[in-house]
Design a protein around this motif. Structure first.
Motif, PDB file in Angstrom:
ATOM      1  N   THR A  85     134.625  38.401 -21.085  1.00  0.00           N
ATOM      2  CA  THR A  85     135.149  38.395 -22.467  1.00  0.00           C
ATOM      3  C   THR A  85     136.227  39.442 -22.683  1.00  0.00           C
ATOM      4  O   THR A  85     136.819  39.499 -23.762  1.00  0.00           O
ATOM      5  N   PHE A  86     136.481  40.276 -21.659  1.00  0.00           N
ATOM      6  CA  PHE A  86     137.476  41.347 -21.750  1.00  0.00           C
ATOM      7  C   PHE A  86     137.234  42.222 -22.969  1.00  0.00           C
ATOM      8  O   PHE A  86     138.151  42.604 -23.686  1.00  0.00           O
ATOM      9  N   ASP A  87     135.971  42.516 -23.218  1.00  0.00           N
ATOM     10  CA  ASP A  87     135.579  43.351 -24.345  1.00  0.00           C
ATOM     11  C   ASP A  87     135.182  44.726 -23.817  1.00  0.00           C
ATOM     12  O   ASP A  87     134.961  44.918 -22.623  1.00  0.00           O
ATOM     13  N   LEU A  88     135.093  45.694 -24.726  1.00  0.00           N
ATOM     14  CA  LEU A  88     134.660  47.033 -24.344  1.00  0.00           C
ATOM     15  C   LEU A  88     133.150  47.142 -24.481  1.00  0.00           C
ATOM     16  O   LEU A  88     132.562  46.603 -25.429  1.00  0.00           O
ATOM     17  N   PRO A  89     132.466  47.833 -23.558  1.00  0.00           N
ATOM     18  CA  PRO A  89     131.014  47.983 -23.663  1.00  0.00           C
ATOM     19  C   PRO A  89     130.626  48.860 -24.856  1.00  0.00           C
ATOM     20  O   PRO A  89     131.370  49.748 -25.260  1.00  0.00           O
ATOM     21  N   LYS A  90     129.462  48.620 -25.390  1.00  0.00           N
ATOM     22  CA  LYS A  90     128.957  49.416 -26.496  1.00  0.00           C
ATOM     23  C   LYS A  90     128.626  50.828 -26.015  1.00  0.00           C
ATOM     24  O   LYS A  90     128.258  51.040 -24.855  1.00  0.00           O
ATOM     25  N   GLY A  91     128.752  51.798 -26.933  1.00  0.00           N
ATOM     26  CA  GLY A  91     128.478  53.186 -26.566  1.00  0.00           C
ATOM     27  C   GLY A  91     127.047  53.412 -26.115  1.00  0.00           C
ATOM     28  O   GLY A  91     126.772  54.272 -25.273  1.00  0.00           O
ATOM     29  N   SER A  92     126.117  52.608 -26.648  1.00  0.00           N
ATOM     30  CA  SER A  92     124.704  52.776 -26.291  1.00  0.00           C
ATOM     31  C   SER A  92     124.427  52.435 -24.833  1.00  0.00           C
ATOM     32  O   SER A  92     123.388  52.818 -24.284  1.00  0.00           O
ATOM     33  N   VAL A  93     125.358  51.711 -24.171  1.00  0.00           N
ATOM     34  CA  VAL A  93     125.177  51.379 -22.765  1.00  0.00           C
ATOM     35  C   VAL A  93     125.084  52.651 -21.925  1.00  0.00           C
ATOM     36  O   VAL A  93     124.384  52.690 -20.901  1.00  0.00           O
ATOM     37  N   SER A  94     125.788  53.707 -22.335  1.00  0.00           N
ATOM     38  CA  SER A  94     125.755  54.962 -21.583  1.00  0.00           C
ATOM     39  C   SER A  94     124.337  55.487 -21.450  1.00  0.00           C
ATOM     40  O   SER A  94     123.901  55.879 -20.354  1.00  0.00           O
ATOM     41  N   MET A  95     123.590  55.472 -22.538  1.00  0.00           N
ATOM     42  CA  MET A  95     122.225  55.981 -22.485  1.00  0.00           C
ATOM     43  C   MET A  95     121.320  55.035 -21.703  1.00  0.00           C
ATOM     44  O   MET A  95     120.383  55.475 -21.023  1.00  0.00           O
ATOM     45  N   MET A  96     121.587  53.719 -21.785  1.00  0.00           N
ATOM     46  CA  MET A  96     120.773  52.762 -21.029  1.00  0.00           C
ATOM     47  C   MET A  96     120.948  52.970 -19.533  1.00  0.00           C
ATOM     48  O   MET A  96     119.970  52.985 -18.779  1.00  0.00           O
ATOM     49  N   VAL A  97     122.203  53.118 -19.091  1.00  0.00           N
ATOM     50  CA  VAL A  97     122.457  53.330 -17.670  1.00  0.00           C
ATOM     51  C   VAL A  97     121.918  54.693 -17.235  1.00  0.00           C
ATOM     52  O   VAL A  97     121.376  54.835 -16.135  1.00  0.00           O
ATOM     53  N   THR A  98     122.055  55.703 -18.088  1.00  0.00           N
ATOM     54  CA  THR A  98     121.500  57.026 -17.768  1.00  0.00           C
ATOM     55  C   THR A  98     119.999  56.939 -17.522  1.00  0.00           C
ATOM     56  O   THR A  98     119.469  57.497 -16.554  1.00  0.00           O
ATOM     57  N   GLY A  99     119.292  56.222 -18.391  1.00  0.00           N
ATOM     58  CA  GLY A  99     117.853  56.058 -18.212  1.00  0.00           C
ATOM     59  C   GLY A  99     117.511  55.304 -16.941  1.00  0.00           C
ATOM     60  O   GLY A  99     116.574  55.675 -16.213  1.00  0.00           O
ATOM     61  N   LEU A 132     130.466  50.735 -15.578  1.00  0.00           N
ATOM     62  CA  LEU A 132     130.291  50.286 -16.961  1.00  0.00           C
ATOM     63  C   LEU A 132     130.032  51.471 -17.882  1.00  0.00           C
ATOM     64  O   LEU A 132     130.586  51.568 -18.990  1.00  0.00           O
ATOM     65  N   MET A 133     129.210  52.394 -17.431  1.00  0.00           N
ATOM     66  CA  MET A 133     128.907  53.601 -18.201  1.00  0.00           C
ATOM     67  C   MET A 133     130.153  54.455 -18.379  1.00  0.00           C
ATOM     68  O   MET A 133     130.392  55.002 -19.474  1.00  0.00           O
ATOM     69  N   SER A 134     130.954  54.583 -17.331  1.00  0.00           N
ATOM     70  CA  SER A 134     132.178  55.386 -17.420  1.00  0.00           C
ATOM     71  C   SER A 134     133.130  54.841 -18.470  1.00  0.00           C
ATOM     72  O   SER A 134     133.698  55.590 -19.261  1.00  0.00           O
ATOM     73  N   VAL A 135     133.300  53.522 -18.457  1.00  0.00           N
ATOM     74  CA  VAL A 135     134.188  52.905 -19.453  1.00  0.00           C
ATOM     75  C   VAL A 135     133.691  53.206 -20.857  1.00  0.00           C
ATOM     76  O   VAL A 135     134.469  53.544 -21.758  1.00  0.00           O
ATOM     77  N   ALA A 136     132.375  53.092 -21.067  1.00  0.00           N
ATOM     78  CA  ALA A 136     131.810  53.310 -22.398  1.00  0.00           C
ATOM     79  C   ALA A 136     131.968  54.749 -22.863  1.00  0.00           C
ATOM     80  O   ALA A 136     132.445  55.009 -23.970  1.00  0.00           O
ATOM     81  N   ILE A 137     131.603  55.713 -22.004  1.00  0.00           N
ATOM     82  CA  ILE A 137     131.600  57.107 -22.456  1.00  0.00           C
ATOM     83  C   ILE A 137     133.007  57.675 -22.544  1.00  0.00           C
ATOM     84  O   ILE A 137     133.365  58.359 -23.513  1.00  0.00           O
ATOM     85  N   PHE A 138     133.852  57.387 -21.550  1.00  0.00           N
ATOM     86  CA  PHE A 138     135.188  57.982 -21.578  1.00  0.00           C
ATOM     87  C   PHE A 138     136.091  57.298 -22.608  1.00  0.00           C
ATOM     88  O   PHE A 138     137.022  57.922 -23.125  1.00  0.00           O
TER      89      PHE A 138
END
Length: 583
Positions: free
Chosen positions: A246-260, A306-312
């Motif tokens: 979809t060429f969309d940006l990941p949600k910010g909450s993905v960072s915490m999901m991947v961290t966990g 995916l996490m990098s894209v979301a957080i940065f």
């Protein structure tokens, strides 16, 4: 059984704890004395309580980790004593720092201290990465620490329940209700004794602790944790594919999901080492453990992207905050660890643990040189720049001028500024925003963004009832038939469920409560002119409350028309009360 109940055995165990952990034991006793003093109403300030709890707990962890690492490295008794004493010194310094700073710990402080706790706990659970300890030795040590902690938790629960049963029985049979005495006994039995028992059972980390491998934790890891992690990873992979197509940006909450998930994977990788140690597990179990230990970290790499894209992206768009700094640091560290675990056939997992403990302790422990300080300074500069761009370059700005300026900005920009100000401000200390906004009240994002707040200087001249019927009768400062009128500023925010909450009950004062017609407030059109809304009062006959200002905060992500309410107004009473403020 006799030897466990022997008084000599208890004395020997106690002496062993004091010899091994003199500083940590002393700090546990100080912590116990502090807790008992609190139970017996010893006069202390809240700042003192926070400083004591945080500093003592950190000091105990630091001193314990110091002994364990010195023991594993076979350091001299003098070196071990110096390292343990350093924990007490740092604890005292931290105590003075919190006590003299003049304000309570805020959200960003909590992040730093939580990171420090995590780093110290990691240092306790893993051997130091010096001397290349064998896999079997690392496994036995970590399982020994885990067993000691679990034993202490079970002991605390049993002794705590025993204390409750004993004093409950005394209350029922003899009418003894010594709350302070029972609380003191509970602290001793459910706090001090389990803490000392945990210290006694901690392994030293040297080769003398050798024992048979433990297969129970390894079985649990392979049969329970590993399948759960694979299912959760599959969900995140599906989301990543959705983002890709979809060429969309990941949600910010993905960072915490991947961290966990990454944290869980590291736990799994270490737990599976029980199959790879010299005496635990079957051949099939070892093959599964070897494959998962190598390829599961590799499978995390796409998710880390995916996490990098979301957080940065969030850092680039909304700026730096302490939380984002920690998440970004974890992201970079996780890349290195995932690659290391994939490339290295026999990775030294204690190096992974030590690197985590060192990095996150150093980024949290030094006052003025940690992520909290750097992040808050970055947020302050960002807010100043954005307010200057909005025409508010003469700071500090008035509160009403700030709200007016935010109302003219694009919604996303206004929300970003309001959230940053709310993050900087604290309810008991406004020093972080004093040079930005003139306000004696706490800056809440929802209140800065509320569009429906109407502040009145006088009692309104008309009102609507819950059914929307308008009454144009004038209201005098104290209407005929009433003894007093009191004004209540917006002071409360309540979560709402729009589909269910047509009216809500809110406590006011003196056991009085008002029934707020939420649906009527939501239906009002602010552009048409606000009229005070009458709310029924329960708890006192003849009392009346008129809502003159309110805010209903929308929940855009869930599509709800509102999710929180805050309000103020005037309470008219037939009887006088010490809480009334005559107008």
């Amino acid at each position: 059984m006799k030897q466990y109940l022997s008084l000599d055995r208890l004395k020997e165990s106690f002496a062993s704890v004091i010899r091994r952990f003199p500083v940590a034991s002393a700090m546990i006793f100080v912590y116990t004395a502090y807790g008992v003093c609190c139970v017996w109403d010893a006069p202390t300030s809240r700042e003192f309580d926070i400083a004591a709890n945080v500093s003592l707990s950190l000091g105990i962890l630091f001193s314990t980790a110091s002994y364990l690492w010195c023991s594993a490295l076979r350091a001299s008794a003098r070196t071990s004593a110096v390292c343990q004493t350093t924990g007490a010194v740092l604890s005292a310094v931290n105590f003075c720092y919190i006590l003299l700073r003049g304000r309570y710990l805020g959200y960003t402080d909590a992040i730093s201290y939580a990171t420090a706790y995590t780093a110290l706990a990691t240092a306790i659970f893993f051997l130091p990465p010096i001397g290349s300890p064998s896999l079997a030795r690392q496994w036995r040590y970590s399982m020994g620490v885990t067993g000691a902690v679990c034993f202490a938790i079970v002991l605390a629960v049993i002794l705590g329940a025993f204390t409750g049963i004993v004093f409950g029985t005394l209350n029922i049979l003899f009418g003894i209700t010594g709350i302070r005495l029972s609380s003191t006994v509970w602290i001793l039995l459910s706090g001090t004794v389990p803490a000392l028992a945990a210290l006694y059972r901690l392994p030293s980390g040297d080769d003398s602790d050798a024992s048979e491998g433990v297969s129970g934790p390894a079985l649990f890891t392979k049969n329970v944790l590993l399948p759960l992690a694979l299912v959760y990873a599959a969900i995140l992979y599906v989301y990543g594919l959705k983002i890709l197509f979809t060429f969309d940006l990941p949600k910010g909450s993905v960072s915490m999901m991947v961290t966990g998930l990454v944290s869980a994977v590291l736990v799994i990788v270490y737990g599976l080492q029980g199959y790879l140690s010299e005496s635990a597990g079957t051949e099939r179990g070892r093959r599964i453990a070897a494959a998962a230990s190598r390829w599961l970290p590799a499978a995390m790499l796409p998710l880390l992207v995916l996490m990098s894209v979301a957080i940065f992206y969030r850092i680039n768009e909304y700026g730096v905050t302490p939380k984002r700094l920690y998440v970004a640091t974890f992201n970079i560290w996780a890349y290195v660890v995932a690659i290391y675990l994939t490339v290295r056939r026999e990775p030294a997992l204690n190096i992974v643990a030590a690197s985590f403990a060192g990095i996150f302790f150093l980024t949290s422990a030094l006052p003025g040189f940690n992520y909290s300080t750097w992040g808050l300074n970055a947020v302050r500069e960002k807010v100043k720049t954005e307010l200057a761009e909005a025409g508010l370059d003469n700071m500090p700005v008035e509160y009403d001028a700030l709200k007016a300026a935010l109302a003219k900005l694009p919604r996303a920009k206004a929300e970003s500024i309001a959230e940053d100000l709310s993050r900087l401000d604290e309810w008991d200390n406004h020093s972080a925003v004093a040079d930005i906004v003139k306000s004696d009240e706490t800056l809440y994002a929802w209140k800065l963004l509320s569009d429906n707040d109407v502040v009145t200087e006088e009692v309104p001249t008309a009102y609507t009832d819950a059914k929307g019927k308008v009454d144009g009768g004038a209201l005098s400062p104290i209407p005929e038939g009433y003894a007093s009128v009191a004004y209540y500023a917006p002071y409360m925010s309540i979560a709402l469920t729009p589909e269910r909450d047509k009216t809500i009950e809110m406590m006011l004062v003196d056991s009085l409560s008002i029934r707020i017609p939420v649906d009527s407030l939501a239906a009002l059109d602010p552009a048409a002119g606000f009229r005070a809304v009458k709310a029924d009062v329960s708890g006192e006959a003849g009392a009346a409350f008129y809502i003159t200002e309110y805010s209903l905060r929308a929940e855009r992500m869930l599509g709800k028309p509102y999710c929180r309410i805050s309000l103020g107004g005037y309470l008219f009473r037939k009887q006088t009360s010490n809480n009334d403020i005559p107008k």
